[in-house]
Design an enzyme around this catalytic site. Structure first.
Site, PDB file in Angstrom:
ATOM      1  N   SER A 261      -9.809   2.029   2.955  1.00 45.76           N
ATOM      2  CA  SER A 261      -8.586   3.022   2.032  1.00 45.76           C
ATOM      3  C   SER A 261      -8.015   1.859   1.363  1.00 45.76           C
ATOM      4  CB  SER A 261      -8.163   4.131   2.929  1.00 45.76           C
ATOM      5  OG  SER A 261      -7.005   3.353   3.800  1.00 45.76           O
TER       6      SER A 261
ATOM      7  N   SER B 121      -9.610  -0.526   7.346  1.00 43.18           N
ATOM      8  CA  SER B 121      -9.382  -0.242   6.109  1.00 43.18           C
ATOM      9  C   SER B 121      -8.378  -1.627   5.761  1.00 43.18           C
ATOM     10  CB  SER B 121      -8.287   0.925   6.097  1.00 43.18           C
ATOM     11  OG  SER B 121      -9.194   2.053   6.125  1.00 43.18           O
TER      12      SER B 121
ATOM     13  N   LYS C  36       0.773  -1.162   0.148  1.00 42.58           N
ATOM     14  CA  LYS C  36       0.200   0.003   0.021  1.00 42.58           C
ATOM     15  C   LYS C  36       1.068   1.388  -0.243  1.00 42.58           C
ATOM     16  CE  LYS C  36      -3.671   2.090   2.747  1.00 42.58           C
ATOM     17  NZ  LYS C  36      -4.709   2.297   3.933  1.00 42.58           N
TER      18      LYS C  36
HETATM   19  N1  GLN Z   1     -12.770   4.115   6.814  1.00 45.67           N
HETATM   20  C1  GLN Z   1     -12.222   4.945   7.955  1.00 45.67           C
HETATM   21  C2  GLN Z   1     -11.461   6.260   7.500  1.00 45.67           C
HETATM   22  O1  GLN Z   1     -12.012   6.863   6.501  1.00 45.67           O
HETATM   23  C3  GLN Z   1     -11.029   3.444   8.026  1.00 45.67           C
HETATM   24  C4  GLN Z   1      -9.775   4.116   7.179  1.00 45.67           C
HETATM   25  C5  GLN Z   1      -8.605   3.361   7.687  1.00 45.67           C
HETATM   26  O2  GLN Z   1      -8.765   2.574   8.335  1.00 45.67           O
HETATM   27  N2  GLN Z   1      -7.507   3.893   7.608  1.00 45.67           N
HETATM   28  O3  GLN Z   1     -11.524   6.979   8.075  1.00 45.67           O
END
Ligand code: GLN
Length: 496
Positions: free
Chosen positions: A151, A175, A76
């Site tokens: 994400s 994420s 990532k």
């Molecule tokens: N969807 C969550 C957010 O927008 C989690 C994001 C993540 O785990 N990086 O913060």
């Protein structure tokens, strides 16, 4: 063929495939699917072949090889890589070439893995759909009109598309688990501190964790083994023994294991009926493996999302203050020398305005507000207190059971564009995942079936801190008893 790292290791050991051949297959798979899904921000074709050659040469010379020798792994783009850009899918870091490797990246190199490239993500890991990337959306290989989740959407999509058997994601509020669920693969968020955050670009430091994504539990275990462990350069890294995660996967006998079913989440109206059914079916699978099911509740679970959406933006606003165009990141070319605040402040403001996208700005503003004098007690400090209560709920639940079973997401993969203009709807995607981050627990998302449209559904297991082995043990038994993780999307043919 690029489905299983364990199988690729065997094929190389038997002399049926070389690391170079595997890498070439991975690169050509990426080339044919990228136009449809856009999972990568950077593909390191030449470097990957070079690494693979070195692995083959080592094997030919009879030298000892690392546990991921010749296996293509996608990383990532939130993890620092000394030989590839690290953009966090932001204009702010578009040209950033880190001078060092993240610990997990270093560990991949030591394990002789082939780092194939960097994967697309929501900007600075803020989002649940990979639509906030500055480099275009990633599409879900099961249905390219839908998001792969976020994400870590690129990290999930490239596994689901058959580009690589393994990828690394990061999970601040879901994420890893949510994109794994949307893409029909397996993803594990480790205990906070189990895997080093050194070189992971910070979003919310008390919640962020790096973790493995793959089709199956044995592959997830293999990658976790390679990245777990103490790192003195990360002050939150746990100096604790790392067990052998693969050893635990040999049995499907779950007798003696108590699995807690979360009554609140199964009753939530927001939950898609197909997911409710998948969780019930999973419970029956665990029961048939010998586990006992008990009902438990987490009384403060309705506060997970509000608590997370105070704490995460607060930490983000502080972490992202370093991107001012002077110390780090994009610098504006149009400094307003006549600005009433002076040229320096104007340079900061314009650099940040040009460098950050809308969601990142929203979080910085929310976080700055909630931390500001007069409001910090009302919001940030209050959220910290509620976080303690949430952690207490889990502690209490784990006196009644060994693992918790529930959904990963309220719905299967949604359409691109469906929620992107409605932040609250997007935040509600995290309903079932943020609890594990707030409490620092390990949790895994497993393929648990599909809905009537054929879209994958994930189920989630959560465990007490440092009990990754227990998670993998139960998850491995589940996959031995089911075929959900063996389902594959149709090959990607046309460009949308
Ligand atoms: N969807 C969550 C957010 O927008 C989690 C994001 C993540 O785990 N990086 O913060």
């Amino acid at each position: 063929m690029l489905d299983s790292a364990a199988e690729l290791l065997r094929l190389q050991e038997n002399g049926d495939l070389t690391a170079v051949e595997i890498t070439e297959k991975s690169l050509s798979a990426i080339e044919s699917s990228e136009k449809s899904i856009n999972a990568f921000t950077h593909v390191a074709a030449e470097k990957a072949i070079e690494t693979a050659r070195r692995v083959d040469a080592k094997r030919a010379a009879g030298e000892p090889l690392g546990p991921l020798a010749g296996i293509p792994v996608a990383v990532k783009d939130v993890l620092c890589t000394s030989d590839m850009p690290t953009t966090c899918s932001s204009r702010m870091l578009k040209d950033f070439l880190p001078p060092y490797d993240a610990t997990v990246v270093e560990k991949l190199r030591v394990a002789d893995a082939v780092i194939i490239g960097k994967t697309n993500m929501d900007e600075f890991a803020m989002g649940a759909s990979t639509e906030t990337s500055a480099f275009g959306v990633t599409r879900n290989p099961w249905d390219t009109d839908r998001t792969p989740g976020g994400s870590s959407g690129g990290a999930a999509a490239c596994v689901a598309a058959g580009n690589v058997p393994l990828s690394l994601g990061s999970d601040t509020g879901g994420s890893i688990r949510q994109p794994a669920a949307f893409c029909g693969i397996t993803g594990l968020k480790p205990t906070y501190g189990r895997v080093s955050r050194y070189g992971l670009v910070a979003f919310a430091s008390s919640l962020d964790q790096v973790g493995p994504m793959a089709w199956s539990v044995p592959d997830v275990a293999l990658l976790l083994q390679a990245i777990a462990g103490f790192e003195p350069r990360d002050s939150t890294s746990l100096n604790q023994y790392v067990p052998n995660y693969s050893e635990i996967l040999q049995t499907t006998d779950l007798r003696g294991l108590k699995i807690g079913i979360l009554s609140e989440s199964s009753e939530t109206e927001a939950l898609d009926p197909a997911i409710r059914k998948a969780v019930q079916d999973a419970g029956e699978v665990f029961r048939s493996c010998g586990a006992e099911l008990v009902e438990v509740n987490l009384p403060h679970s309705e506060y997970w999302v509000p608590t997370y959406y105070v704490i995460a933006p607060c930490e983000a606003s502080s972490n992202l203050s370093r991107y001012d165009g002077a110390h780090y990141g994009h610098r504006t070319e149009s400094i307003d020398t006549g600005s009433e605040h002076g040229p320096l402040v104007s340079a900061y403001c314009r650099s940040r305005d040009e460098g950050f996208g809308a969601e990142v700005k929203r979080r910085i503003m929310v976080g700055t507000y909630a931390l500001s004098e007069g409001y910090a007690d009302k919001y940030y400090n209050q959220a910290l207190k509620v976080r303690r209560l949430i952690k207490g709920d889990f502690d209490n639940a784990f006196t009644q059971c060994d693992l918790l079973l529930g959904p990963v997401t309220p719905s299967p993969a949604f359409r691109i564009g469906e929620k992107v203009d409605d932040p609250i709807q997007m935040y509600l995607c995290d309903l079932f995942t943020v609890g594990a981050n707030l409490a620092g627990l390990p949790a895994i998302s497993l393929p648990g079936g599909s809905d009537s449209k054929g879209l994958p559904i994930g189920i989630q297991l959560q465990a007490p801190v440092l009990e990754e082995s227990r998670l993998l043990f139960a998850a491995g038994a589940f996959q031995t008893a089911t075929d959900h993780h063996k389902q594959r999307p149709q090959p990607l043919t046309e460009t949308k």
